[in-house]
Design a protein around this motif. Sequence first.
Motif, mmCIF file in Angstrom:
data_model
loop_
_atom_site.group_PDB
_atom_site.id
_atom_site.type_symbol
_atom_site.label_atom_id
_atom_site.label_comp_id
_atom_site.label_asym_id
_atom_site.label_seq_id
_atom_site.Cartn_x
_atom_site.Cartn_y
_atom_site.Cartn_z
ATOM 1 N N VAL A 447 0.853 -1.187 0.000
ATOM 2 C CA VAL A 447 0.000 0.000 0.000
ATOM 3 C C VAL A 447 0.888 1.237 0.000
ATOM 4 C CG1 VAL A 447 -1.832 1.233 1.202
ATOM 5 C CG2 VAL A 447 -1.764 -1.269 1.299
ATOM 6 N N TYR A 448 0.617 2.148 -0.936
ATOM 7 C CA TYR A 448 1.399 3.377 -1.047
ATOM 8 C C TYR A 448 0.446 4.567 -0.885
ATOM 9 C CZ TYR A 448 4.471 -0.070 -3.197
ATOM 10 O OH TYR A 448 5.218 -1.198 -3.450
ATOM 11 N N ASP A 449 0.648 5.352 0.153
ATOM 12 C CA ASP A 449 -0.220 6.487 0.458
ATOM 13 C C ASP A 449 0.533 7.798 0.266
ATOM 14 O OD1 ASP A 449 -2.594 5.078 1.183
ATOM 15 O OD2 ASP A 449 -1.605 4.508 3.065
ATOM 16 N N ASP A 450 -0.065 8.675 -0.520
ATOM 17 C CA ASP A 450 0.539 9.970 -0.847
ATOM 18 C C ASP A 450 -0.436 11.053 -0.416
ATOM 19 O OD1 ASP A 450 1.943 12.041 -1.878
ATOM 20 O OD2 ASP A 450 1.828 11.404 -3.976
ATOM 21 N N PHE A 451 0.004 11.955 0.485
ATOM 22 C CA PHE A 451 -0.857 13.007 1.023
ATOM 23 C C PHE A 451 -0.502 14.352 0.394
ATOM 24 C CE2 PHE A 451 -0.644 9.699 4.195
ATOM 25 C CZ PHE A 451 -1.941 9.586 4.653
ATOM 26 N N PRO A 459 -2.042 14.454 8.534
ATOM 27 C CA PRO A 459 -2.411 13.174 7.917
ATOM 28 C C PRO A 459 -2.082 11.989 8.818
ATOM 29 C CG PRO A 459 -0.345 13.953 7.004
ATOM 30 C CD PRO A 459 -0.818 15.023 7.952
ATOM 31 N N CYS A 460 -2.796 10.892 8.593
ATOM 32 C CA CYS A 460 -2.519 9.648 9.305
ATOM 33 C C CYS A 460 -3.038 8.477 8.479
ATOM 34 C CB CYS A 460 -3.160 9.643 10.696
ATOM 35 S SG CYS A 460 -4.965 9.662 10.663
ATOM 36 N N ILE A 461 -2.568 7.299 8.819
ATOM 37 C CA ILE A 461 -3.025 6.067 8.173
ATOM 38 C C ILE A 461 -3.601 5.177 9.256
ATOM 39 C CG2 ILE A 461 -2.324 4.021 6.881
ATOM 40 C CD1 ILE A 461 -0.037 5.746 5.719
ATOM 41 N N ARG A 462 -4.777 4.614 8.994
ATOM 42 C CA ARG A 462 -5.440 3.794 10.017
ATOM 43 C C ARG A 462 -5.832 2.428 9.461
ATOM 44 N NH1 ARG A 462 -8.635 8.922 11.213
ATOM 45 N NH2 ARG A 462 -7.627 9.812 13.052
ATOM 46 N N PHE A 463 -5.724 1.437 10.333
ATOM 47 C CA PHE A 463 -6.254 0.108 10.036
ATOM 48 C C PHE A 463 -7.084 -0.330 11.237
ATOM 49 C CE2 PHE A 463 -2.207 0.124 7.609
ATOM 50 C CZ PHE A 463 -2.738 -0.056 6.332
ATOM 51 N N LEU A 464 -8.273 -0.815 10.995
ATOM 52 C CA LEU A 464 -9.103 -1.382 12.062
ATOM 53 C C LEU A 464 -8.799 -2.866 12.176
ATOM 54 C CD1 LEU A 464 -12.746 0.038 11.834
ATOM 55 C CD2 LEU A 464 -10.896 0.716 13.354
ATOM 56 N N VAL A 465 -8.518 -3.307 13.393
ATOM 57 C CA VAL A 465 -8.171 -4.706 13.631
ATOM 58 C C VAL A 465 -9.109 -5.270 14.695
ATOM 59 C CG1 VAL A 465 -6.350 -6.312 14.296
ATOM 60 C CG2 VAL A 465 -5.756 -4.193 13.093
ATOM 61 N N PRO A 466 -9.810 -6.362 14.428
ATOM 62 C CA PRO A 466 -10.697 -6.951 15.440
ATOM 63 C C PRO A 466 -9.969 -7.165 16.759
ATOM 64 C CG PRO A 466 -11.075 -7.989 13.319
ATOM 65 C CD PRO A 466 -9.889 -7.088 13.148
ATOM 66 N N SER A 467 -10.627 -6.843 17.846
ATOM 67 C CA SER A 467 -9.968 -6.862 19.162
ATOM 68 C C SER A 467 -9.613 -8.268 19.628
ATOM 69 C CB SER A 467 -10.877 -6.189 20.200
ATOM 70 O OG SER A 467 -12.117 -6.858 20.273
ATOM 71 N N GLU A 468 -10.235 -9.308 19.057
ATOM 72 C CA GLU A 468 -9.913 -10.666 19.492
ATOM 73 C C GLU A 468 -8.546 -11.129 18.983
ATOM 74 O OE1 GLU A 468 -12.764 -11.232 15.897
ATOM 75 O OE2 GLU A 468 -12.544 -9.898 17.639
ATOM 76 N N HIS A 469 -7.973 -10.410 18.014
ATOM 77 C CA HIS A 469 -6.641 -10.761 17.528
ATOM 78 C C HIS A 469 -5.567 -10.216 18.486
ATOM 79 C CE1 HIS A 469 -8.808 -12.028 14.132
ATOM 80 N NE2 HIS A 469 -8.630 -10.993 13.320
ATOM 81 N N ASP A 470 -4.473 -10.938 18.586
ATOM 82 C CA ASP A 470 -3.343 -10.508 19.416
ATOM 83 C C ASP A 470 -2.481 -9.576 18.560
ATOM 84 O OD1 ASP A 470 -1.311 -10.203 21.219
ATOM 85 O OD2 ASP A 470 -0.498 -12.229 20.971
ATOM 86 N N VAL A 525 1.735 10.264 10.460
ATOM 87 C CA VAL A 525 2.531 10.483 9.250
ATOM 88 C C VAL A 525 3.324 11.774 9.386
ATOM 89 C CG1 VAL A 525 2.416 10.875 6.765
ATOM 90 C CG2 VAL A 525 0.896 9.208 7.834
ATOM 91 N N PRO A 526 4.615 11.753 9.071
ATOM 92 C CA PRO A 526 5.442 12.960 9.218
ATOM 93 C C PRO A 526 5.242 13.943 8.063
ATOM 94 C CG PRO A 526 6.772 11.139 8.368
ATOM 95 C CD PRO A 526 5.405 10.579 8.655
ATOM 96 N N GLY A 527 4.522 15.017 8.323
ATOM 97 C CA GLY A 527 4.398 16.067 7.307
ATOM 98 C C GLY A 527 3.098 16.026 6.544
ATOM 99 N N ALA A 528 2.630 17.206 6.139
ATOM 100 C CA ALA A 528 1.355 17.344 5.454
ATOM 101 C C ALA A 528 1.385 16.789 4.040
ATOM 102 C CB ALA A 528 0.939 18.816 5.407
ATOM 103 N N ASN A 529 2.593 16.623 3.466
ATOM 104 C CA ASN A 529 2.718 16.129 2.103
ATOM 105 C C ASN A 529 3.614 14.892 2.071
ATOM 106 O OD1 ASN A 529 1.379 18.388 0.356
ATOM 107 N ND2 ASN A 529 2.635 19.458 1.862
ATOM 108 N N ALA A 530 3.320 13.987 2.974
ATOM 109 C CA ALA A 530 4.157 12.800 3.147
ATOM 110 C C ALA A 530 3.795 11.708 2.133
ATOM 111 C CB ALA A 530 3.993 12.267 4.559
#
Length: 541
Positions: A447-451, A459-470, A525-530
Amino acid sequence: MKHLKHAIRRLSSHWLLSQNRKSLQKPTLRLHDSTFYEQYLELSRLHLRSSTSVTPLAPGEYRVRTRNGYEFDADNQLDYSVQPDYQRQSSLLWLYSLDYLCIIALTHKDYELVAQCVKRFHEFFFSSEGRHTIASMSSADHMYAELIRSLCTFIAIPELDVDEECVDLLNEALAWASVPAHIRNNNHGMMLCLSALHAISMLEAEDGEARSDYFAGRLLEVFEGAFSSKSTCVENTPQYQQFYIHMMDTTLRESRVIGLSGNRLVGHVAALREDAFANLELQRLPDGSLPPLGDGNATRPKTHVTMPESELFDSECGFFCKRWSDAYFSMKCGSASVTHKQMDDNSIFLWYKGETILADAGNLNYDADDQISVAIKSQKGHSGPYFREYDELYPAVVYNTYGARATGELKHAVDGEVHVLRGTSTVDGTYTTHRTVRLTSARELSVYDDFDGPDHAQPCIRFLVPSEHDTKVDGLEVTIKTHTCIASIEADAGEWKLLPSEESGVWQAAAFNSKEPVNLLELTVPGANAYVSTHIVLRDV
């Protein structure tokens, strides 16, 4: 099809003109034989199967729990002027639907109480207070659709003597539905049109045929407008595609009872239904269930079913999904309609061997005052790249019929055996995210994210992970252990945080009106245009 629509609109215009002139006699009750009413009540029982629950408390008194969870007692003092504290709009919708009175009549045979309540509602409806409250409802179209079906059911029950009140209410409901702006091109408009056809079957009117043609024509237009050219539902979730298919099945079944079998609407709906069903089969998980994308919840898997490998890309709806024998991946960016659109542009969903690895939060309810529901539909409820400036916004603020503040598109290409997806989303013309996904296999993706935002942007990048996973964070690498695999997520820049629901405010809606905890994995994410790359690999346990 075009000739049919022109004919329908021509007849419709004549009918609407006559309505405006008020030159026709007010419709009265149409008399049917007992077979019609028996068949109609069978339709009512089917419609009420997944309805409001009714529990007897004492003779003439029942505890009602509506579909949205609102509870009240139905007795001969039922107050229709009440203003519920709980989910006011949804609660009023189901209070005024009177579906619980249908259950009390059909299941508990308490005809005296039902008649009293119908008369009380009739009095409230035509009062200045009632008119004002109904006019303020955001889902008046859905309410009228449910109310019409209840009124038709009361007419079909021979033991009930409320025909006069029901005819009054049906005429008012039909007059409201006859205003073109009240039939929206979405699932509410669909339900309203079908219910109006029910009402017309119960009423005797000299313009009955023109009325029927008008609502049948609008119903067909709504069904046609519900899908893209690839037959993907434009209401941004597989569950609403399934709902439209259910309503097309309902239309075909009910048309035989309410006198539409010979209407050309029926043949066109059958063809639309076939294409929509074939498309929906491509969106299913390998076990046959539907993923909780957009305003939907996870459905139960089909028993002993393994779906064949498939893929679907629809640029109009901004949706891609790929299914393997034991895995599933999807990406969302853009939409063909703002209806049920969540803040989910550039979000991804990943499922492997019966377990969700990267999640969408789903749909808790439709109450914009419920902060958990707002969070679930917001950026925080999705696995994607976002600017924090928009974290607290309810989707309807950004995506609405008055002009969406956000634009998005999704492109798809194949590089050898690698699927390449590129999503671009811009909010307010200033905050832009580009996400490119290289889907190498069911077990590996990059995955390549360009802001691109103003200097103060966050900016930030998020992933939702089910809480039952370690789930554990170690520098720039995250490890997720499930029952079936170990997933590693490694970024090339930034700082990871793992936030439980109590800290993030985001929960997962496993079912409607039911929440469970979910971990929010967030990369600052470091910077507004990361520019950040993230590599995701799954290894079997």
